[in-house]
Design a protein around this motif. Structure first.
Motif, PDB file in Angstrom:
ATOM      1  N   LYS A  29       0.740  -0.974   0.053  1.00 16.04           N
ATOM      2  CA  LYS A  29       0.111   0.060   0.233  1.00 16.04           C
ATOM      3  C   LYS A  29       0.861   1.111  -0.079  1.00 16.04           C
ATOM      4  O   LYS A  29       1.891   1.419   0.554  1.00 16.04           O
ATOM      5  N   CYS A  30       0.426   2.268  -0.744  1.00 13.77           N
ATOM      6  CA  CYS A  30       1.209   3.485  -0.682  1.00 13.77           C
ATOM      7  C   CYS A  30       0.316   4.636  -0.579  1.00 13.77           C
ATOM      8  O   CYS A  30      -1.110   4.516  -0.532  1.00 13.77           O
ATOM      9  N   PRO A  31       0.876   5.756  -0.236  1.00 12.14           N
ATOM     10  CA  PRO A  31       0.006   6.864   0.125  1.00 12.14           C
ATOM     11  C   PRO A  31      -0.870   7.004  -1.086  1.00 12.14           C
ATOM     12  O   PRO A  31      -0.843   7.056  -2.268  1.00 12.14           O
ATOM     13  N   GLU A  32      -2.121   7.585  -0.808  1.00 14.87           N
ATOM     14  CA  GLU A  32      -3.350   7.733  -1.878  1.00 14.87           C
ATOM     15  C   GLU A  32      -3.057   9.032  -2.513  1.00 14.87           C
ATOM     16  O   GLU A  32      -3.617   9.226  -3.410  1.00 14.87           O
ATOM     17  N   LYS A  33      -2.756   9.932  -1.745  1.00 14.94           N
ATOM     18  CA  LYS A  33      -2.795  11.423  -2.394  1.00 14.94           C
ATOM     19  C   LYS A  33      -1.382  11.851  -3.005  1.00 14.94           C
ATOM     20  O   LYS A  33      -0.315  11.525  -2.839  1.00 14.94           O
ATOM     21  N   CYS A  34      -1.720  12.697  -4.104  1.00  8.15           N
ATOM     22  CA  CYS A  34      -0.664  13.091  -4.803  1.00  8.15           C
ATOM     23  C   CYS A  34       0.031  14.423  -4.199  1.00  8.15           C
ATOM     24  O   CYS A  34      -0.773  15.101  -3.524  1.00  8.15           O
ATOM     25  N   SER A  35       1.187  14.689  -4.575  1.00  7.84           N
ATOM     26  CA  SER A  35       1.820  15.684  -3.943  1.00  7.84           C
ATOM     27  C   SER A  35       1.753  17.077  -5.072  1.00  7.84           C
ATOM     28  O   SER A  35       2.489  17.017  -6.044  1.00  7.84           O
ATOM     29  N   PRO A  36       0.701  17.871  -5.060  1.00  8.07           N
ATOM     30  CA  PRO A  36       0.604  19.029  -6.064  1.00  8.07           C
ATOM     31  C   PRO A  36       1.644  20.013  -5.909  1.00  8.07           C
ATOM     32  O   PRO A  36       2.254  20.102  -4.678  1.00  8.07           O
ATOM     33  N   GLN A  37       2.234  20.495  -6.727  1.00  9.98           N
ATOM     34  CA  GLN A  37       3.191  21.424  -6.911  1.00  9.98           C
ATOM     35  C   GLN A  37       2.819  22.858  -6.350  1.00  9.98           C
ATOM     36  O   GLN A  37       1.608  23.023  -6.688  1.00  9.98           O
ATOM     37  N   LYS A  38       3.372  23.506  -5.350  1.00 11.56           N
ATOM     38  CA  LYS A  38       2.886  24.584  -4.763  1.00 11.56           C
ATOM     39  C   LYS A  38       3.006  25.579  -5.864  1.00 11.56           C
ATOM     40  O   LYS A  38       3.998  25.958  -6.490  1.00 11.56           O
ATOM     41  N   ALA A  39       1.669  26.347  -6.077  1.00  6.16           N
ATOM     42  CA  ALA A  39       1.598  27.278  -7.041  1.00  6.16           C
ATOM     43  C   ALA A  39       1.653  28.868  -6.301  1.00  6.16           C
ATOM     44  O   ALA A  39       1.179  28.959  -5.174  1.00  6.16           O
ATOM     45  N   GLY A  40       2.154  29.697  -7.240  1.00  3.58           N
ATOM     46  CA  GLY A  40       2.180  31.194  -6.666  1.00  3.58           C
ATOM     47  C   GLY A  40       3.410  31.525  -5.947  1.00  3.58           C
ATOM     48  O   GLY A  40       4.334  30.630  -5.692  1.00  3.58           O
ATOM     49  N   VAL A  41       3.060  32.558  -5.163  1.00  4.55           N
ATOM     50  CA  VAL A  41       4.347  33.171  -4.289  1.00  4.55           C
ATOM     51  C   VAL A  41       4.027  32.550  -3.156  1.00  4.55           C
ATOM     52  O   VAL A  41       2.957  32.694  -2.120  1.00  4.55           O
ATOM     53  N   ARG A  42       5.067  32.155  -2.318  1.00  2.00           N
ATOM     54  CA  ARG A  42       5.111  31.505  -1.016  1.00  2.00           C
ATOM     55  C   ARG A  42       6.011  32.826  -0.189  1.00  2.00           C
ATOM     56  O   ARG A  42       6.861  33.225  -0.571  1.00  2.00           O
ATOM     57  N   SER A  43       5.526  33.039   1.101  1.00  2.00           N
ATOM     58  CA  SER A  43       5.937  33.981   1.824  1.00  2.00           C
ATOM     59  C   SER A  43       7.559  33.466   2.240  1.00  2.00           C
ATOM     60  O   SER A  43       7.561  32.272   2.448  1.00  2.00           O
ATOM     61  N   LEU A  44       8.459  34.251   2.878  1.00  2.00           N
ATOM     62  CA  LEU A  44       9.725  33.731   3.210  1.00  2.00           C
ATOM     63  C   LEU A  44       9.460  33.080   4.682  1.00  2.00           C
ATOM     64  O   LEU A  44       9.897  32.233   4.730  1.00  2.00           O
ATOM     65  N   ALA A  45       8.278  33.543   5.294  1.00  2.00           N
ATOM     66  CA  ALA A  45       8.218  33.030   6.486  1.00  2.00           C
ATOM     67  C   ALA A  45       7.420  31.538   6.221  1.00  2.00           C
ATOM     68  O   ALA A  45       7.750  30.848   7.215  1.00  2.00           O
ATOM     69  N   GLU A  46       6.756  31.454   5.346  1.00  2.00           N
ATOM     70  CA  GLU A  46       6.200  30.158   5.210  1.00  2.00           C
ATOM     71  C   GLU A  46       7.048  29.028   4.757  1.00  2.00           C
ATOM     72  O   GLU A  46       7.116  28.066   5.151  1.00  2.00           O
ATOM     73  N   LEU A  47       8.071  29.483   3.791  1.00  2.00           N
ATOM     74  CA  LEU A  47       9.199  28.815   3.257  1.00  2.00           C
ATOM     75  C   LEU A  47      10.093  28.290   4.301  1.00  2.00           C
ATOM     76  O   LEU A  47      10.484  27.159   4.602  1.00  2.00           O
ATOM     77  N   ALA A  48      10.566  29.127   5.291  1.00  2.00           N
ATOM     78  CA  ALA A  48      11.280  28.914   6.403  1.00  2.00           C
ATOM     79  C   ALA A  48      10.667  28.167   7.423  1.00  2.00           C
ATOM     80  O   ALA A  48      11.195  26.997   7.793  1.00  2.00           O
ATOM     81  N   LYS A  49       9.387  28.270   7.618  1.00  2.00           N
ATOM     82  CA  LYS A  49       8.629  27.473   8.819  1.00  2.00           C
ATOM     83  C   LYS A  49       8.776  26.067   8.173  1.00  2.00           C
ATOM     84  O   LYS A  49       8.804  25.116   8.982  1.00  2.00           O
ATOM     85  N   GLU A  50       8.213  26.022   6.725  1.00  2.00           N
ATOM     86  CA  GLU A  50       8.084  24.396   6.351  1.00  2.00           C
ATOM     87  C   GLU A  50       9.362  23.800   6.291  1.00  2.00           C
ATOM     88  O   GLU A  50       9.847  22.707   6.839  1.00  2.00           O
TER      89      GLU A  50
END
Length: 176
Positions: A29-50
């Protein structure tokens, strides 16, 4: 033979993702969901937090070299251009890595040969001497515009944020 290794790697990664203690009947069994590419601009805070979250094991800037597809697996062969978080792997820069997904995820991932991407994730497995990663619903995938694209209105903010992210991550996550 090469694609058999990808299938083996995908199965090994599915084990790690779902349950390292699964019974033999549950191992395919593998994960069911796909990993969609993040679209648009991501904030610096969001990138660093992740990138700096404890659950993220690696954060790489990669270039897609090619894609090998079978009926059950797409294998994206990439070169690591930059490592922001190594995930226990020493100096992966300029090394090849294989990212695996189900063929049904190809549209959501939208990875192009020659394209450069920021990929952050949680899982890796060494199979047949190479590191393999599984695209799952927790993998962060974001297009990294080229220098030329970074001057256009379409990509300027995204490019600037990713370049600032690169500078901010020079010394890792210690200050976060």
């Amino acid at each position: 033979m090469r694609l058999d290794v990808y299938r083996l790697a995908a199965l090994a990664l599915c084990l790690v993702v779902l349950s390292p203690h699964a019974d033999a009947d549950d191992r395919v069994k593998c994960p069911e969901k796909c990993s969609p590419q993040k679209a648009g601009v991501r904030s610096l805070a969001e990138l660093a937090k992740e990138a700096c979250s404890k659950s993220m094991k690696f954060a790489y800037q990669v270039q897609v070299e090619n894609v090998e597809s079978t009926s059950s697996t797409d294998a994206y062969n990439v070169t690591v251009l930059e490592s922001f978080k190594e995930g226990g792997v020493e100096d992966p820069i300029d090394e090849s890595r294989v990212f695996l997904s189900r063929p049904t995820c190809k549209t959501n991932l939208n990875l192009k040969t020659g394209g450069i991407y920021l990929i952050m994730g949680k899982n890796a497995q060494q199979v047949a001497g190479k590191y393999h990663y599984l695209f799952d619903d927790n993998t962060w995938v974001q297009y990294w515009p080229t220098d030329a694209e970074g001057t256009t209105n379409t990509y300027k903010n995204q490019y600037d944020n990713l370049e600032q992210f690169r500078q901010d991550m020079e010394f890792g996550c210690k200050s976060r």
